[in-house]
Design a protein around this motif. Structure first.
Motif, mmCIF file in Angstrom:
data_model
loop_
_atom_site.group_PDB
_atom_site.id
_atom_site.type_symbol
_atom_site.label_atom_id
_atom_site.label_comp_id
_atom_site.label_asym_id
_atom_site.label_seq_id
_atom_site.Cartn_x
_atom_site.Cartn_y
_atom_site.Cartn_z
ATOM 1 N N ALA A 69 -5.471 11.509 -3.466
ATOM 2 C CA ALA A 69 -5.608 10.712 -1.973
ATOM 3 C C ALA A 69 -6.840 10.023 -1.797
ATOM 4 O O ALA A 69 -6.890 9.014 -1.443
ATOM 5 N N ALA B 186 -7.244 1.770 2.927
ATOM 6 C CA ALA B 186 -7.691 2.987 2.373
ATOM 7 C C ALA B 186 -6.776 4.079 3.227
ATOM 8 O O ALA B 186 -6.217 5.112 2.245
ATOM 9 N N PHE B 187 -6.522 4.109 4.453
ATOM 10 C CA PHE B 187 -5.725 5.106 5.061
ATOM 11 C C PHE B 187 -4.304 5.062 4.848
ATOM 12 O O PHE B 187 -3.673 6.315 4.669
ATOM 13 N N GLY C 73 -7.359 6.132 -2.176
ATOM 14 C CA GLY C 73 -7.537 5.482 -0.634
ATOM 15 C C GLY C 73 -8.843 4.759 -0.957
ATOM 16 O O GLY C 73 -9.210 3.626 -0.521
ATOM 17 N N ALA D 285 -3.781 6.598 1.069
ATOM 18 C CA ALA D 285 -4.055 7.815 1.119
ATOM 19 C C ALA D 285 -3.050 8.748 1.593
ATOM 20 O O ALA D 285 -2.632 9.624 1.251
ATOM 21 N N TYR E 187 -9.564 0.720 -0.625
ATOM 22 C CA TYR E 187 -10.658 0.324 0.235
ATOM 23 C C TYR E 187 -11.548 -0.812 -0.561
ATOM 24 O O TYR E 187 -11.798 -2.066 -0.015
ATOM 25 N N ASP F 232 0.735 -1.172 0.101
ATOM 26 C CA ASP F 232 0.089 0.077 -0.016
ATOM 27 C C ASP F 232 0.743 1.387 0.105
ATOM 28 O O ASP F 232 0.358 2.213 -0.671
ATOM 29 N N GLY G 122 0.814 4.190 -3.045
ATOM 30 C CA GLY G 122 0.785 5.528 -2.748
ATOM 31 C C GLY G 122 1.528 6.476 -3.052
ATOM 32 O O GLY G 122 1.392 7.242 -3.498
#
Length: 255
Positions: free
Chosen positions: A83, A174-175, A87, A178, A91, A42, A46
């Motif tokens: 973002a 997701a967090f 994110g 992002a 998710y 992740d 990102g």
């Protein structure tokens, strides 16, 4: 009589304890495996997009002779939108993975109840692929048939290759994506916060972002088991090509 299947992993019987000697061997043995693969993946997604997309946008706007304030405003807007989008994508991907696991779990539960002999034959086939002889895997198959939840876990892992997903995985993904996108996206915009001359700002942005890409590429290679220096060069080249393409297209359109 059909076999009653537990619906939750919490219903599984406790594991059979090892004999003291084997347990002592395990207690003395430490394995240095890397177990944070999902989080690293992740972060890579990102940061790589965060460094590349806003970098290309800022370079493109600079090529169109936009002021530093316009580049900064557009860049921050893109980082915010990116973002949220990234994110949400993380998710939905994790949620889809969890939904797929639950669908296959229910299907496997039904098959163990409806056609237990066929499922037992599949266990034997799986073990035979590892070179285990019939007289060796026979007791294993029989033991699994007496433990429906362990049998189900075995089929999910070794027949379907599916691991039970962490129920918190979707939100964590997701967090993480992002936040990584924001951190990566702010790097090429930092010079525009302090330098009003767009030509000098884009030069500083290129230098800063290329250094960040090198560091990120090296770290990515290190944590994923690839050659760190090769990964650093590849990551930097991709970012440089993206920004150069955006800058050139902006110049061409302006003319």
């Amino acid at each position: 009589m059909p076999m009653a299947m537990p619906t939750h992993h919490d219903d599984a019987p406790p594991p059979v304890p090892l004999d003291p000697y084997k347990q002592s061997l395990l207690n003395r043995h430490t394995e240095n495996h890397f177990t944070a693969g999902d989080i690293v993946r992740d972060i890579i997604i990102g940061v790589s997009d965060g460094l590349t997309v806003p970098f290309a946008l800022a370079a493109g706007l600079s090529g169109a002779n936009a002021s530093s304030s316009i580049v900064l405003t557009a860049g921050i807007a893109e980082v915010a939108a990116g973002a949220i989008s990234m994110g949400l994508g993380g998710y939905l991907a994790a949620k889809s993975e969890a939904d797929h696991y639950m669908r296959e779990l229910r299907r496997e539960q039904e098959e163990i109840v409806a056609v237990p002999d066929t499922e037992a034959a599949e266990v034997a086939e799986i073990l035979a692929q590892y070179g285990i002889e019939p007289h060796e895997y026979g007791p294993v198959v029989n033991a699994l048939r007496k433990r429906p939840q362990a049998w189900l876990d075995f089929m999910m892992k070794f027949e379907l290759g599916l691991e039970k997903p962490d129920p918190r995985r979707a939100l964590q993904s997701a967090f993480t994506i992002a936040l990584a996108y924001i951190l990566g996206g702010l790097v090429p915009l930092i010079p525009y916060m302090f330098i009003t001359n767009v030509t000098r700002a884009v030069t500083a942005s290129v230098a800063l972002t290329l250094v960040a890409l090198l560091v990120f590429g090296y770290a990515k290679g290190y944590f994923t088991g690839n050659k760190p220096f090769k990964s650093a060069i590849q990551t930097t080249l991709i970012g440089a090509i993206a920004s150069a393409a955006a800058f050139g297209m902006a110049k061409a359109i302006q003319q």
